[in-house]
Design a protein around this motif. Structure first.
Motif, PDB file in Angstrom:
ATOM      1  N   VAL A   1       0.838  -1.205   0.000  1.00  0.00           N
ATOM      2  CA  VAL A   1       0.000   0.000   0.000  1.00  0.00           C
ATOM      3  C   VAL A   1       0.869   1.249   0.000  1.00  0.00           C
TER       4      VAL A   1
ATOM      5  N   ASP B   1       1.742   4.518  -3.123  1.00  0.00           N
ATOM      6  CA  ASP B   1       1.750   5.964  -2.937  1.00  0.00           C
ATOM      7  C   ASP B   1       3.138   6.564  -3.149  1.00  0.00           C
TER       8      ASP B   1
ATOM      9  N   ARG C   1      -3.994   8.139   6.118  1.00  0.00           N
ATOM     10  CA  ARG C   1      -5.177   8.326   5.279  1.00  0.00           C
ATOM     11  C   ARG C   1      -6.114   7.125   5.375  1.00  0.00           C
TER      12      ARG C   1
ATOM     13  N   ASP D   1      -7.728   5.508   3.090  1.00  0.00           N
ATOM     14  CA  ASP D   1      -7.512   4.480   2.082  1.00  0.00           C
ATOM     15  C   ASP D   1      -6.309   3.604   2.407  1.00  0.00           C
TER      16      ASP D   1
ATOM     17  N   ARG E   1      -7.659   1.252   5.120  1.00  0.00           N
ATOM     18  CA  ARG E   1      -8.580   0.291   4.506  1.00  0.00           C
ATOM     19  C   ARG E   1      -7.824  -0.701   3.630  1.00  0.00           C
ATOM     20  N   GLY E   2      -6.875  -0.230   2.856  1.00  0.00           N
ATOM     21  CA  GLY E   2      -6.125  -1.124   1.980  1.00  0.00           C
ATOM     22  C   GLY E   2      -5.268  -2.106   2.753  1.00  0.00           C
TER      23      GLY E   2
END
Length: 286
Positions: A27, A31, A45, A47, A50-51
């Motif tokens: 993850v 980014d 963050r 996401d 969640r990821g």
């Protein structure tokens, strides 16, 4: 977005990483910048959480473990006006562009297919299961075992009944039609309705007569004629199809041997009512 970095993490990350640590590293690689290997945005963050399937408290525990195993490096701490920066470590056995792929492509033009059983110069090594020398081993097809679907007489049951089967003979007898195409069993119904002055079309052809014939066997011609005449008296009817719904709702014919119940005889016989002749009966009412 680091696509190349994601592939590198998936293929070359240290084997000591747990599934949770490797997922978070993937993850973060998404980014991060491919060249600098540094993350752009905050690791807190939604996401990212969640990821990686982590809570906020679990996130920092996994980050600490990744740093301890040398897979991640913390460059700057988070501040009021800036997020913390993390750098993904360079793995020694990564499949980067500078390191050629050590796997020999088996299907390249310079490397012939090594699958010999199907190459033109090599005969197929799989035995021919359907050749005469190797008979089919399914028991139902062996000559030593009789097929149970075939009677002992040796004549198999036909898939479609011919005119010699009892069912086909019965249908054929019911389906015997006259020159107008009306089955013999349906002729009394047609004649009964027509004789009463109701002239309708009979659009049934071939197997289309079967519902009518089954209704005749169930309810009988008289009941069906009576219903048709009552329906025709209420509205204009052009086709016998109009009667089918009502015919289906008719009761079946009474069973054989059942007749009208006998009435119980009243003692003294029937006596008609007569006004009383005694005048005193009327005086009492007054």
């Amino acid at each position: 977005m680091g696509i190349r970095l994601i592939v590198e993490v998936l293929t070359s990350a240290p084997e000591a990483l747990t599934h949770r640590e490797k997922l978070l590293l993937v993850v973060l690689a998404e980014d991060a910048n491919d060249d600098t290997r540094v993350t752009w945005n905050s690791v807190e963050r939604p996401d990212v959480l969640r990821g990686a399937k982590l809570s906020r408290s679990q996130l920092y525990a996994v980050l600490k473990s990744l740093i301890g195993k040398g897979a991640l490096e913390k460059l700057t701490a988070g501040q009021k006006n800036g997020a913390a920066k993390y750098k993904i470590a360079e793995f020694p056995q990564s499949q980067s562009p500078g390191i050629p792929d050590t796997e020999i492509p088996p299907q390249s033009p310079g490397n012939a297919d090594t699958d010999r059983p199907q190459s033109p110069g090599t005969a197929d090594t799989e035995p021919n299961r359907q050749c005469q020398e190797n008979a089919d081993t399914e028991p139902s097809q062996c000559q030593e075992i009789r097929d149970v679907s075939v009677p002992e007489s040796g004549t198999p049951t036909p898939l479609n009944p011919s005119t010699t089967t009892p069912l086909a003979s019965k249908r054929e007898s019911q389906q015997q039609t006259d020159e107008d195409g009306i089955p013999a069993a349906a002729r009394p119904l047609v004649d009964g309705i027509t004789a009463a002055g109701v002239y309708v079309r009979w659009p049934f052809k071939g197997n289309g007569w079967f519902p009518v014939l089954s209704l005749i066997a169930k309810s009988g011609v008289p009941a069906m004629v009576d219903h048709a005449l009552k329906a025709a008296a209420r509205t204009d009817v052009e086709s016998a199809n109009y009667f089918l719904k009502g015919w289906r709702e008719l009761p079946p014919q009474p069973a054989a041997g059942s007749g009208r119940p006998q009435l119980r005889a009243v003692s003294g016989g029937y006596q008609p009512y007569r006004n009383p002749t005694d005048q005193s009966v009327y005086d009492e009412d007054l």
